[in-house]
Scaffold this active site. Sequence first.
Site, PDB file in Angstrom:
ATOM      1  N   SER A  25      25.808  33.940  23.848  1.00 26.70           N
ATOM      2  CA  SER A  25      27.021  33.346  23.264  1.00 26.70           C
ATOM      3  C   SER A  25      26.988  33.345  21.737  1.00 26.70           C
ATOM      4  CB  SER A  25      27.178  31.912  23.752  1.00 26.70           C
ATOM      5  OG  SER A  25      28.241  31.296  23.058  1.00 26.70           O
ATOM      6  N   THR A  70      31.494  27.463  29.553  1.00 25.54           N
ATOM      7  CA  THR A  70      31.674  28.892  29.772  1.00 25.54           C
ATOM      8  C   THR A  70      31.308  29.259  31.206  1.00 25.54           C
ATOM      9  OG1 THR A  70      31.314  31.076  28.795  1.00 25.54           O
ATOM     10  CG2 THR A  70      29.399  29.610  28.863  1.00 25.54           C
ATOM     11  N   LYS A  74      33.988  27.057  34.145  1.00 26.42           N
ATOM     12  CA  LYS A  74      35.282  26.666  33.555  1.00 26.42           C
ATOM     13  C   LYS A  74      36.248  26.040  34.559  1.00 26.42           C
ATOM     14  CE  LYS A  74      35.599  29.993  29.743  1.00 26.42           C
ATOM     15  NZ  LYS A  74      36.456  30.975  29.069  1.00 26.42           N
ATOM     16  N   ASP A 116      41.319  28.607  25.164  1.00 26.04           N
ATOM     17  CA  ASP A 116      41.407  30.075  25.243  1.00 26.04           C
ATOM     18  C   ASP A 116      42.846  30.532  24.985  1.00 26.04           C
ATOM     19  OD1 ASP A 116      38.714  30.565  25.794  1.00 26.04           O
ATOM     20  OD2 ASP A 116      38.989  30.243  27.936  1.00 26.04           O
ATOM     21  N   ASN A 162      47.302  44.843  37.495  1.00 24.12           N
ATOM     22  CA  ASN A 162      45.888  44.679  37.835  1.00 24.12           C
ATOM     23  C   ASN A 162      45.450  45.752  38.823  1.00 24.12           C
ATOM     24  OD1 ASN A 162      43.463  43.095  37.494  1.00 24.12           O
ATOM     25  ND2 ASN A 162      43.684  42.520  39.653  1.00 24.12           N
ATOM     26  N   ARG A 163      44.150  46.116  38.738  1.00 25.86           N
ATOM     27  CA  ARG A 163      43.585  47.124  39.640  1.00 25.86           C
ATOM     28  C   ARG A 163      43.689  46.669  41.092  1.00 25.86           C
ATOM     29  NH1 ARG A 163      37.285  48.113  38.836  1.00 25.86           N
ATOM     30  NH2 ARG A 163      37.354  45.898  39.393  1.00 25.86           N
ATOM     31  N   GLY A 247      39.260  41.624  19.769  1.00 29.13           N
ATOM     32  CA  GLY A 247      38.792  40.468  20.535  1.00 29.13           C
ATOM     33  C   GLY A 247      38.164  39.383  19.678  1.00 29.13           C
TER      34      GLY A 247
HETATM   35  P1  ATR Z   1      37.649  37.062  33.055  1.00 27.78           P
HETATM   36  O1  ATR Z   1      37.253  35.681  33.494  1.00 27.78           O
HETATM   37  O2  ATR Z   1      37.148  37.460  31.698  1.00 27.78           O
HETATM   38  O3  ATR Z   1      39.125  37.277  33.160  1.00 27.78           O
HETATM   39  P2  ATR Z   1      37.127  38.325  35.585  1.00 27.78           P
HETATM   40  O4  ATR Z   1      37.642  37.112  36.273  1.00 27.78           O
HETATM   41  O5  ATR Z   1      35.874  38.967  36.074  1.00 27.78           O
HETATM   42  O6  ATR Z   1      36.911  38.069  34.043  1.00 27.78           O
HETATM   43  O7  ATR Z   1      38.336  39.416  35.608  1.00 27.78           O
HETATM   44  C1  ATR Z   1      38.147  40.699  35.151  1.00 27.78           C
HETATM   45  C2  ATR Z   1      39.453  41.492  35.267  1.00 27.78           C
HETATM   46  O8  ATR Z   1      39.173  42.803  34.787  1.00 27.78           O
HETATM   47  C3  ATR Z   1      39.963  41.639  36.681  1.00 27.78           C
HETATM   48  O9  ATR Z   1      41.367  41.620  36.638  1.00 27.78           O
HETATM   49  C4  ATR Z   1      39.452  43.027  37.082  1.00 27.78           C
HETATM   50  O10 ATR Z   1      40.247  43.689  38.025  1.00 27.78           O
HETATM   51  P3  ATR Z   1      40.056  43.457  39.613  1.00 27.78           P
HETATM   52  O11 ATR Z   1      40.844  42.224  39.942  1.00 27.78           O
HETATM   53  O12 ATR Z   1      40.588  44.690  40.224  1.00 27.78           O
HETATM   54  O13 ATR Z   1      38.558  43.288  39.834  1.00 27.78           O
HETATM   55  C5  ATR Z   1      39.557  43.748  35.775  1.00 27.78           C
HETATM   56  N1  ATR Z   1      38.651  44.910  35.724  1.00 27.78           N
HETATM   57  C6  ATR Z   1      37.301  44.884  35.588  1.00 27.78           C
HETATM   58  N2  ATR Z   1      36.809  46.156  35.586  1.00 27.78           N
HETATM   59  C7  ATR Z   1      37.886  46.989  35.725  1.00 27.78           C
HETATM   60  C8  ATR Z   1      38.037  48.401  35.771  1.00 27.78           C
HETATM   61  N3  ATR Z   1      36.988  49.241  35.674  1.00 27.78           N
HETATM   62  N4  ATR Z   1      39.298  48.903  35.889  1.00 27.78           N
HETATM   63  C9  ATR Z   1      40.365  48.086  35.975  1.00 27.78           C
HETATM   64  N5  ATR Z   1      40.289  46.715  35.930  1.00 27.78           N
HETATM   65  C10 ATR Z   1      39.063  46.188  35.805  1.00 27.78           C
END
Ligand code: ATR
Length: 281
Positions: A25, A70, A74, A116, A162-163, A247
């Site tokens: 951190s 963190t 959270k 945040d 989202n993916r 960021g």
């Molecule tokens: P945070 O708390 O920082 O938001 P997280 O909860 O792990 O972290 O979320 C990460 C996000 O990044 C998710 O939306 C993830 O998509 P999925 O819901 O499909 O897992 C997205 N993400 C991570 N790696 C990815 C990749 N290679 N391509 C597209 N989306 C990705």
Amino acid sequence: MTTEKIVINGAASTYGIIGSPVSHSLSPVMHNEAFAALGMNCVYVPLPTDDLAKGVDGLKSLGFSGVSVTIPHKEEIVRYVDVLDPVAEKIGAVNTLVIGNREDPADLSIYGYNTDWVGANRALEEKIKLAGRRVLILGAGGSARAIGYGLLEAGAEIVLANRTVSKGEDLASRLGCGFVSLEQLNDVQADILVNTTSVGMIPDDDKSPVAKQLLNRFSVVMDIVYAPLETRLLREAADAGCKTISGLSMLLYQGVAQFELWTGCDAPVEVMRNVLHQRIK
Ligand code: ATR
């Protein structure tokens, strides 16, 4: 570090970051630099724990004044908070605890906030007014949730992509906004793009979450990834004529909001920005 200004003694106020892990951190260096710059008798320490219940008991019994929260705590921390800020309640996550009340020493309540979204909004508002803007958010994790609620608070209209479609649709229905799959990004017209996914982070810094030919439709592109500071997304967005926000800005401004909640003082923003820059480089 401006060590000559530090005046830590036995009466110091103590702050920290509770999570697991916390060793990576940047919050300790950011907040300690800020306390030192203002000559405050305050210190900020790492507080790694997997056991939140015992951790919170420890914070109270050891007299901590405030903590950052963190990963992975959270969301779970919400149940240990006595007074929950309304936006943190909507988000369902807290990243900042204020323990006790500067105005009333008898009040030992734990107050929970989420800074945040405050950090994201401030970073964006430096480049563009948010009210009435359309924002495409990539990702559906905790960061997307906080940023999404914050943007709605600021009067923006949002669309989520989202993916994993089911996860994206769930968050979109919670936020009351539209959802598109990654294959449908070309159909979205928006003023602002915010990447909340980890795509582009070291060691995958040759990757970008969005094809570069789609970028010129946005006025502003913000990435929450800060390693590297200039991600491939931001480099290609700048080439496409967009204003870009790294960021570091969200990281900085969520910390600035924490500092101000804890101390009631204006945070030394440039001191905090500089130390983050040095560390991230
Ligand atoms: P945070 O708390 O920082 O938001 P997280 O909860 O792990 O972290 O979320 C990460 C996000 O990044 C998710 O939306 C993830 O998509 P999925 O819901 O499909 O897992 C997205 N993400 C991570 N790696 C990815 C990749 N290679 N391509 C597209 N989306 C990705």
